[in-house]
Design an enzyme around this catalytic site. Structure first.
Site, PDB file in Angstrom:
ATOM      1  N   ASN A   1       0.838  -1.022  -0.051  1.00 21.71           N
ATOM      2  CA  ASN A   1      -0.203  -0.567  -0.204  1.00 21.71           C
ATOM      3  C   ASN A   1       0.625   0.919  -0.348  1.00 21.71           C
ATOM      4  O   ASN A   1       1.254   1.524   0.633  1.00 21.71           O
ATOM      5  CB  ASN A   1      -0.822   0.138   1.441  1.00 21.71           C
TER       6      ASN A   1
ATOM      7  N   LYS B   1       0.915   4.490  -0.129  1.00 21.88           N
ATOM      8  CA  LYS B   1      -0.968   5.673   0.245  1.00 21.88           C
ATOM      9  C   LYS B   1      -0.466   6.631  -0.605  1.00 21.88           C
ATOM     10  O   LYS B   1      -0.347   6.538  -2.162  1.00 21.88           O
ATOM     11  CB  LYS B   1       0.222   5.712   1.769  1.00 21.88           C
TER      12      LYS B   1
ATOM     13  N   HIS C   1      -9.230   1.174   5.579  1.00 16.81           N
ATOM     14  CA  HIS C   1      -7.968   1.702   5.811  1.00 16.81           C
ATOM     15  C   HIS C   1      -8.659   2.158   6.621  1.00 16.81           C
ATOM     16  O   HIS C   1      -9.365   3.403   6.436  1.00 16.81           O
ATOM     17  CB  HIS C   1      -7.221   1.965   4.280  1.00 16.81           C
TER      18      HIS C   1
ATOM     19  N   GLU D   1      -7.114   4.684   8.092  1.00 17.85           N
ATOM     20  CA  GLU D   1      -6.457   6.705   7.605  1.00 17.85           C
ATOM     21  C   GLU D   1      -7.587   6.935   6.754  1.00 17.85           C
ATOM     22  O   GLU D   1      -8.595   7.873   6.932  1.00 17.85           O
ATOM     23  CB  GLU D   1      -5.379   6.176   6.597  1.00 17.85           C
TER      24      GLU D   1
ATOM     25  N   GLU E   1      -5.178  -5.350  10.786  1.00 12.47           N
ATOM     26  CA  GLU E   1      -4.852  -4.196  10.811  1.00 12.47           C
ATOM     27  C   GLU E   1      -4.814  -2.992  11.618  1.00 12.47           C
ATOM     28  O   GLU E   1      -5.967  -2.468  12.216  1.00 12.47           O
ATOM     29  CB  GLU E   1      -4.109  -3.671   9.866  1.00 12.47           C
TER      30      GLU E   1
ATOM     31  N   GLY F   1       2.284   2.172  10.437  1.00 16.68           N
ATOM     32  CA  GLY F   1       3.012   3.168  10.334  1.00 16.68           C
ATOM     33  C   GLY F   1       4.682   3.737  11.773  1.00 16.68           C
ATOM     34  O   GLY F   1       4.676   4.791  12.018  1.00 16.68           O
TER      35      GLY F   1
ATOM     36  N   SER G   1       3.173  -2.429  10.210  1.00 10.47           N
ATOM     37  CA  SER G   1       4.754  -2.337  10.874  1.00 10.47           C
ATOM     38  C   SER G   1       5.795  -3.735  10.199  1.00 10.47           C
ATOM     39  O   SER G   1       6.292  -4.033  10.750  1.00 10.47           O
ATOM     40  CB  SER G   1       5.420  -1.917  11.799  1.00 10.47           C
TER      41      SER G   1
HETATM   42  C1  PEP Z   1      -0.399  -0.102   5.641  1.00  7.59           C
HETATM   43  O1  PEP Z   1      -0.608   1.014   5.428  1.00  7.59           O
HETATM   44  O2  PEP Z   1      -1.687  -0.607   6.170  1.00  7.59           O
HETATM   45  C2  PEP Z   1       0.431  -0.592   7.345  1.00  7.59           C
HETATM   46  C3  PEP Z   1       0.068  -1.840   7.683  1.00  7.59           C
HETATM   47  O3  PEP Z   1       1.757   0.878   6.724  1.00  7.59           O
HETATM   48  P1  PEP Z   1       3.094   0.334   7.415  1.00  7.59           P
HETATM   49  O4  PEP Z   1       3.186  -0.588   6.809  1.00  7.59           O
HETATM   50  O5  PEP Z   1       3.497   1.303   7.102  1.00  7.59           O
HETATM   51  O6  PEP Z   1       2.902  -0.397   8.913  1.00  7.59           O
END
Ligand code: PEP
Length: 260
Positions: free
Chosen positions: A9, A11, A94, A96, A164, A170, A210
């Site tokens: 992803n 983003k 997601h 976000e 998640e 992040g 992460s």
């Molecule tokens: C994500 O954007 O879904 C995500 C898990 O980001 P990160 O791997 O940076 O934590």
């Protein structure tokens, strides 16, 4: 048998020329790795260019969002059939988007339905916030999110889930393989109750939060975890390639056992 998925992803990162550069760095390496579905999800504006670059390779393309209406006066939105012409997967719900764009369970449900209708493969994101985790409410929150945004038909149509935990996204603070395995086992149990053993065993459920080349092995070696949704590390070709390679080597094809 479930084929693992590693989805990147990106983003709101990369201009079109940066996206092209990044794909050029990883395309051949990714193409050479078997037994994993490799998906990259750049911003909308790069989908067409990336699609051309990965043509003829085993790398798949996904979008990061979708709108549920078919067409019309929805300035700035992208319709399901517009995406279906360009890509195969779409990330929906997601955290976000839930946090910054006020996406509710009902909106997410409509998006998943619209994506499936257009022939796209939705990757539905769910996960609890830190305070919910600390209050021991993880399973309750996940159950609510799945109840609000899915129906039995979605699972029967091949819905992919990404678990998640919001506190792990992040932050560099990944969950542990054991924690995630338990929660994904719980999710599979919900699918089993809603559908049947076969669908529960066939549904691919990823972890996100992460994930890096240093910790992917911990997740992929767990029986319930079918891959990862990767944010930050998917923007670095060497990291992403290593994550996919390790998944291919360790992950293999998995047979679900928790709900049988
Ligand atoms: C994500 O954007 O879904 C995500 C898990 O980001 P990160 O791997 O940076 O934590």
């Amino acid at each position: 048998m479930r084929v693992p998925i590693i989805a990147g992803n990106w983003k709101m990162n990369t201009t079109v020329s940066e996206a092209v550069e990044l794909v050029n760095e990883m395309r051949q390496g990714l193409d050479e790795i078997d037994n994993v579905d490799k998906v990259i999800c750049p911003p909308f504006i790069s989908l067409a260019a990336v699609r051309e670059l990965i043509k003829g390779s085993s790398v798949k393309l996904g979008a990061q969002n979708i709108y549920f209406e078919e067409k019309g006066a929805y300035t700035g939105e992208i319709a399901p059939l517009m995406l279906a012409e360009l890509c195969e997967y779409v990330i929906i719900g997601h955290s976000e988007r839930r946090q910054y764009f006020n996406e509710t369970g009902e909106i997410i449900n409509r998006k998943v339905q619209a994506a499936l209708k257009a022939g796209l493969k939705p990757i539905l994101c769910i996960g609890e916030r830190l305070e919910e985790n600390e209050a021991g409410r993880t399973e309750e929150v996940i159950s609510q999110q799945l109840k609000a945004s899915t129906t039995r038909k979605y699972y029967q149509s091949g819905l992919i889930i990404a678990y998640e935990p919001v506190w792990a996204i992040g932050t560099g603070m990944a969950a542990t393989g054991k924690q995630v395995n338990k929660t994904i086992g719980f999710i599979r149990q919900i699918i089993y109750q809603k559908c049947c053993t076969r669908v529960a065993q066939e549904t691919r459920i990823l972890y996100g939060g992460s994930v890096t080349a240093d910790n992917i092995a911990e997740f992929i070696s767990q029986p319930e975890i079918d891959g990862a949704l990767v944010g930050g590390a998917s923007l670095k070709a060497d990291q992403f390639l290593s994550i996919v390679k390790q998944t291919s080597e360790i992950g293999g094809l998995k047979e679900g056992a928790s709900s049988s």
